[in-house]
Design a protein around this motif. Structure first.
Motif: not given
Length: 106
Positions: A1-8
């Motif tokens: 999912n391209r809109r899923q937030p990714l942590s550092r």
């Protein structure tokens, strides 16, 4: 999912899985992408940044320079009607004065 937030850390994993081996600047890149300082970025944000940084794209323009350019463009667009606007304002002033004189005569 391209809109899923990714942590550092997740961002680092995604970049490495894409085959990027030079990862010493990933923290800096992450910080630049994290515009809202929320501690996460999305794949969509990352892809947009990559697209915007590709050759042939526009250069970054500061606020002052952008405002000056907009002002120049607006002045240019209004130059052809400036005389008409002046005449209209003058006519309105004359009409307002004429109405005031007519009302005083009553």
């Amino acid at each position: 999912n391209r809109r899923q937030p990714l942590s550092r850390d997740e961002f680092r994993q995604v970049v490495r899985s894409a085959g990027v081996h030079r990862t010493e600047d990933l923290d800096l890149i992450f910080d630049l992408l994290d515009l809202r300082s929320c501690g996460s970025v999305t794949v969509t944000e990352f892809m947009a940044a990559l697209h915007a940084s590709s050759s042939g794209t526009r250069r970054w323009v500061g606020t002052r320079e952008r405002e000056e350019e907009v002002e120049r463009l607006v002045r240019g667009d209004l130059a052809s009607v400036k005389g008409e606007i002046s005449e209209l304002k003058l006519g309105l002033r004359r009409g307002a004065r004429g109405n005031a004189v007519s009302a005083a005569a009553l």
